[in-house]
Write a protein that holds these residues in place. Structure first.
Motif, PDB file in Angstrom:
ATOM      1  N   LYS A   2       0.855  -1.175   0.000  1.00 46.80           N
ATOM      2  CA  LYS A   2       0.000   0.000   0.000  1.00 46.80           C
ATOM      3  C   LYS A   2       0.898   1.235   0.000  1.00 46.80           C
ATOM      4  N   LEU A   3       0.596   2.168  -0.904  1.00 48.48           N
ATOM      5  CA  LEU A   3       1.379   3.391  -1.020  1.00 48.48           C
ATOM      6  C   LEU A   3       0.485   4.604  -0.882  1.00 48.48           C
ATOM      7  N   HIS A   4       1.053   5.671  -0.361  1.00 41.89           N
ATOM      8  CA  HIS A   4       0.387   6.965  -0.317  1.00 41.89           C
ATOM      9  C   HIS A   4       1.108   7.853  -1.314  1.00 41.89           C
ATOM     10  N   ARG A  37      -5.790   9.276  -1.960  1.00 45.53           N
ATOM     11  CA  ARG A  37      -4.410   9.322  -2.475  1.00 45.53           C
ATOM     12  C   ARG A  37      -3.617   8.068  -2.125  1.00 45.53           C
ATOM     13  N   THR A  38      -4.306   6.929  -2.200  1.00 46.24           N
ATOM     14  CA  THR A  38      -3.645   5.657  -1.901  1.00 46.24           C
ATOM     15  C   THR A  38      -3.715   4.718  -3.099  1.00 46.24           C
ATOM     16  N   VAL A  39      -2.732   3.844  -3.159  1.00 49.43           N
ATOM     17  CA  VAL A  39      -2.679   2.790  -4.162  1.00 49.43           C
ATOM     18  C   VAL A  39      -2.403   1.489  -3.421  1.00 49.43           C
ATOM     19  N   ILE A  40      -3.213   0.486  -3.705  1.00 54.64           N
ATOM     20  CA  ILE A  40      -2.976  -0.851  -3.178  1.00 54.64           C
ATOM     21  C   ILE A  40      -2.618  -1.708  -4.386  1.00 54.64           C
ATOM     22  N   LEU A  41      -1.486  -2.397  -4.299  1.00 57.77           N
ATOM     23  CA  LEU A  41      -1.081  -3.181  -5.443  1.00 57.77           C
ATOM     24  C   LEU A  41      -0.436  -4.495  -5.059  1.00 57.77           C
TER      25      LEU A  41
END
Length: 64
Positions: A2-4, A37-41
């Motif tokens: 998970k990234l912000h 503003r998050t990405v889960i990958l």
């Protein structure tokens, strides 16, 4: 993972982030939300490689 990403604020940003990540891993599963503003990958690329690629594309990414 998970990234912000502070400066991912719209659909165009989501497309750019997605394109950047899929250049590293074309089979990556990406779920991006510009509101939070998050990405889960899920990817075979390392977190450091993903963050470096996003920074190269102009996005300030950090682990969330």
């Amino acid at each position: 993972m998970k990234l912000h990403i502070d400066n991912m604020t719209c659909g165009g940003c989501v497309r750019a982030v997605t394109r950047t990540i899929t250049q590293l891993d074309d089979k990556a599963a990406i779920e991006a939300d510009p509101e939070s503003r998050t990405v889960i990958l899920e990817t075979t690329a390392t977190g450091a490689d993903v963050i470096r690629a996003l920074e190269g594309a102009g996005f300030d990414a950090r682990p969330a």
